[in-house]
Design an enzyme around this catalytic site. Structure first.
Site, PDB file in Angstrom:
ATOM      1  N   GLY A  71      16.165 -11.650 -15.938  1.00 44.95           N
ATOM      2  CA  GLY A  71      17.361 -12.454 -16.159  1.00 44.95           C
ATOM      3  C   GLY A  71      17.028 -13.848 -16.670  1.00 44.95           C
ATOM      4  O   GLY A  71      17.713 -14.388 -17.540  1.00 44.95           O
ATOM      5  N   THR A  72      15.971 -14.427 -16.139  1.00 45.76           N
ATOM      6  CA  THR A  72      15.597 -15.789 -16.533  1.00 45.76           C
ATOM      7  C   THR A  72      15.309 -15.845 -18.032  1.00 45.76           C
ATOM      8  O   THR A  72      15.804 -16.728 -18.743  1.00 45.76           O
ATOM      9  CB  THR A  72      14.357 -16.243 -15.728  1.00 45.76           C
ATOM     10  OG1 THR A  72      14.728 -16.279 -14.346  1.00 45.76           O
ATOM     11  CG2 THR A  72      13.864 -17.604 -16.163  1.00 45.76           C
ATOM     12  N   ASN A 141      25.606 -16.311  -7.291  1.00 47.44           N
ATOM     13  CA  ASN A 141      24.621 -15.635  -6.447  1.00 47.44           C
ATOM     14  C   ASN A 141      24.614 -16.144  -5.012  1.00 47.44           C
ATOM     15  O   ASN A 141      24.204 -15.444  -4.102  1.00 47.44           O
ATOM     16  CB  ASN A 141      23.216 -15.776  -7.056  1.00 47.44           C
ATOM     17  CG  ASN A 141      22.915 -17.164  -7.557  1.00 47.44           C
ATOM     18  OD1 ASN A 141      23.633 -17.699  -8.407  1.00 47.44           O
ATOM     19  ND2 ASN A 141      21.880 -17.775  -7.033  1.00 47.44           N
ATOM     20  N   GLN A 169      24.447 -10.818 -11.092  1.00 47.83           N
ATOM     21  CA  GLN A 169      24.877 -10.371  -9.757  1.00 47.83           C
ATOM     22  C   GLN A 169      26.055  -9.394  -9.802  1.00 47.83           C
ATOM     23  O   GLN A 169      26.522  -8.960  -8.750  1.00 47.83           O
ATOM     24  CB  GLN A 169      25.259 -11.582  -8.892  1.00 47.83           C
ATOM     25  CG  GLN A 169      24.103 -12.526  -8.588  1.00 47.83           C
ATOM     26  CD  GLN A 169      23.074 -11.947  -7.618  1.00 47.83           C
ATOM     27  OE1 GLN A 169      23.319 -10.935  -6.954  1.00 47.83           O
ATOM     28  NE2 GLN A 169      21.911 -12.576  -7.534  1.00 47.83           N
ATOM     29  N   SER A 189      19.742  -8.218 -15.071  1.00 48.75           N
ATOM     30  CA  SER A 189      18.383  -8.186 -14.520  1.00 48.75           C
ATOM     31  C   SER A 189      18.203  -6.877 -13.765  1.00 48.75           C
ATOM     32  O   SER A 189      19.060  -6.489 -12.958  1.00 48.75           O
ATOM     33  CB  SER A 189      18.199  -9.377 -13.574  1.00 48.75           C
ATOM     34  OG  SER A 189      16.986  -9.252 -12.869  1.00 48.75           O
ATOM     35  N   HIS A 191      16.055  -5.939 -11.358  1.00 49.87           N
ATOM     36  CA  HIS A 191      15.755  -5.866  -9.922  1.00 49.87           C
ATOM     37  C   HIS A 191      16.948  -6.176  -9.027  1.00 49.87           C
ATOM     38  O   HIS A 191      16.890  -5.970  -7.816  1.00 49.87           O
ATOM     39  CB  HIS A 191      14.546  -6.744  -9.564  1.00 49.87           C
ATOM     40  CG  HIS A 191      14.766  -8.215  -9.554  1.00 49.87           C
ATOM     41  ND1 HIS A 191      14.903  -8.925  -8.390  1.00 49.87           N
ATOM     42  CD2 HIS A 191      14.849  -9.126 -10.553  1.00 49.87           C
ATOM     43  CE1 HIS A 191      15.054 -10.216  -8.682  1.00 49.87           C
ATOM     44  NE2 HIS A 191      15.027 -10.359  -9.989  1.00 49.87           N
ATOM     45  N   THR A 227       4.368  -5.994 -26.610  1.00 47.74           N
ATOM     46  CA  THR A 227       4.406  -4.582 -26.223  1.00 47.74           C
ATOM     47  C   THR A 227       5.343  -4.405 -25.033  1.00 47.74           C
ATOM     48  O   THR A 227       5.237  -5.129 -24.038  1.00 47.74           O
ATOM     49  CB  THR A 227       2.984  -4.101 -25.856  1.00 47.74           C
ATOM     50  OG1 THR A 227       2.164  -4.297 -27.003  1.00 47.74           O
ATOM     51  CG2 THR A 227       2.973  -2.635 -25.446  1.00 47.74           C
ATOM     52  N   CYS A 315      14.808 -24.998  -1.664  1.00 51.99           N
ATOM     53  CA  CYS A 315      13.683 -25.745  -1.114  1.00 51.99           C
ATOM     54  C   CYS A 315      12.788 -26.179  -2.272  1.00 51.99           C
ATOM     55  O   CYS A 315      12.283 -25.346  -3.002  1.00 51.99           O
ATOM     56  CB  CYS A 315      12.900 -24.864  -0.163  1.00 51.99           C
ATOM     57  SG  CYS A 315      11.622 -25.744   0.699  1.00 51.99           S
TER      58      CYS A 315
HETATM   59  N1  PLP Z   1      20.914 -15.383 -12.768  1.00 55.01           N
HETATM   60  C1  PLP Z   1      21.354 -15.181 -11.512  1.00 55.01           C
HETATM   61  C2  PLP Z   1      22.798 -15.380 -11.199  1.00 55.01           C
HETATM   62  C3  PLP Z   1      20.457 -14.780 -10.516  1.00 55.01           C
HETATM   63  O1  PLP Z   1      20.901 -14.586  -9.274  1.00 55.01           O
HETATM   64  C4  PLP Z   1      19.096 -14.608 -10.853  1.00 55.01           C
HETATM   65  C5  PLP Z   1      18.105 -14.249  -9.823  1.00 55.01           C
HETATM   66  O2  PLP Z   1      18.075 -14.776  -8.742  1.00 55.01           O
HETATM   67  C6  PLP Z   1      18.698 -14.816 -12.183  1.00 55.01           C
HETATM   68  C7  PLP Z   1      19.645 -15.213 -13.107  1.00 55.01           C
HETATM   69  C8  PLP Z   1      17.268 -14.654 -12.609  1.00 55.01           C
HETATM   70  O3  PLP Z   1      16.942 -13.294 -12.808  1.00 55.01           O
HETATM   71  P1  PLP Z   1      15.421 -12.815 -12.761  1.00 55.01           P
HETATM   72  O4  PLP Z   1      14.977 -12.883 -11.338  1.00 55.01           O
HETATM   73  O5  PLP Z   1      15.451 -11.411 -13.291  1.00 55.01           O
HETATM   74  O6  PLP Z   1      14.636 -13.722 -13.651  1.00 55.01           O
END
Ligand code: PLP
Length: 378
Positions: A71-72, A141, A169, A189, A191, A227, A315
């Protein structure tokens, strides 16, 4: 210690069995998806099958999907100055959006005290703005508050701009159809939906092409070189297929358990604040805070009872800062510093909720005792 009640699904979801099986099979098969031989073609097939599943989960076309490392990265890819003159993000976005991608400046629009984006303010901010790029998440989130994305899309499009939606989310909990949301770009994302960590996707409509972050081998139609992580993508595809099949049922089940959990929290300590109860929320998420509670201490106390939850406060450099989300909502610093997030998943059962409530009873009793102690001492 083994965790007997994992209630931190918004942080990461355990792998779904289907995802694990697909991941293992692709990993065992090997092959580089760019190779022309049989092993390469099989790897390519695994990726394209996954692409079709991920696209279907979001109501998109397979050709709209760019796979990323998560996601990042998808957020960073989306926030490209090639797509807009100025970037506007809501104050409650994930840090990977607040960072602003490749924009040197970011304009932040506020949220209302109920935890939803202040769209009247956004509309005012967009006035006279040529080609704005706006980022608003589907659901937060921390609080679980669902954002008014479809309405935001109308406002952004009327202003001649594009809307990016961080929907990380959403899937598995609420509908996540890119067309109904009106989003131009959508982040997912793996996971968070029971796929492997380290895989994600940016879905782009209508041939929208952000400037690539990674150039080189031309993979992902030139949008993301390198890749491909075939096994992780195969797992992502399998998780997406499972979610698409079962999410409505799972969401309804989680909503019932979450209601039991919240009633239990309030029964033990009626003065507890449960955030964003007045608006639509993800059916699996509860963010709460009780007077005198310190989130970091509470998370450890729950952990000692075998219950995994997380703190709503971030934190950084050894200091626990109040959550930027609660701060943006105008929650008091004390309340914000005490916020604990409980998030359920499709495999959460009643026994785990009961275990949480038992631990909460113990913690709340200690909080009550130390409050009384302080009152007597004062
Ligand atoms: N965006 C939201 C709303 C999230 O909750 C998260 C993960 O905590 C991310 C983006 C980031 O996703 P990833 O962990 O796959 O980089």
């Amino acid at each position: 210690m083994t965790v007997s009640a994992y209630l931190d699904w918004n942080a990461t979801a355990p792998l779904r069995p289907e995802a694990l099986a697909a991941f293992g099979a692709a990993q065992a098969a090997g092959g580089n998806a760019s190779s022309v031989h049989a092993a390469g073609r099989a790897a390519r097939r695994a990726i394209e099958d996954a692409r079709a599943e991920v696209a279907a989960l979001a109501g998109a076309e397979p050709g709209d999907v760019v796979f990323t490392s998560g996601g990042t990265e998808a957020n960073a890819l989306a926030l490209s100055p090639a797509l807009g003159g100025r970037l506007f993000v809501s104050a409650i976005e994930h840090p990977s959006v607040l960072a602003g991608g490749r924009f040197s400046e970011t304009a932040v629009f506020p949220v209302l005290p109920d935890g939803t984006a202040d769209l009247a303010c956004l509309e005012r901010m967009l006035r006279g703005e040529p080609r704005p790029l706006v980022s608003l998440m589907l659901a937060n989130n921390e609080t679980g508050a669902v954002q008014p994305v479809a309405r935001a899309a109308e406002i952004v499009h009327a202003a001649g701009g594009l809307l990016h939606v961080d929907a990380v989310q959403g899937p598995g909990r609420i509908a996540c159809d890119i067309g109904s949301l009106g989003a131009d770009l959508l982040t997912l994302s793996a996971h968070k939906i029971g796929g492997p960590q380290g895989a994600g996707a940016l879905i782009r409509r209508g041939g929208i092409a952000p400037e690539p972050l990674l150039r080189g081998g031309g993979q992902e139609r030139g949008q993301r070189a390198g890749t491909e992580n075939v096994a992780a993508l195969a797992g992502f595809g399998a998780a997406a297929a499972a979610v698409r099949e079962s999410w409505r049922e799972e969401a309804a089940r989680m909503a019932v358990l979450r209601e039991r959990l919240e009633q239990g929290i309030l029964h033990v300590a009626p003065e507890t604040t449960i955030f964003c109860r007045g608006v639509e929320r993800l059916p699996n998420t509860t963010l709460f805070s009780a007077p005198g509670m310190k989130a970091e201490t509470a998370v450890i106390a729950f952990d000692l009872e075998g219950v995994a939850v997380s703190s709503g406060a971030a934190c950084s450099s050894g200091k626990v800062a109040p959550s930027h989300v609660l701060e943006a909502m105008g929650a008091g610093a004390d309340v914000a510093r005490g916020a604990v997030r409980v998030s359920l998943g499709p495999r959460t059962g009643e026994a785990e909720v009961e275990r949480f409530l038992k631990a909460w009873e113990k913690l709340a009793e200690n909080l009550y005792k130390s409050r009384k102690h302080r009152e007597i001492a004062a």
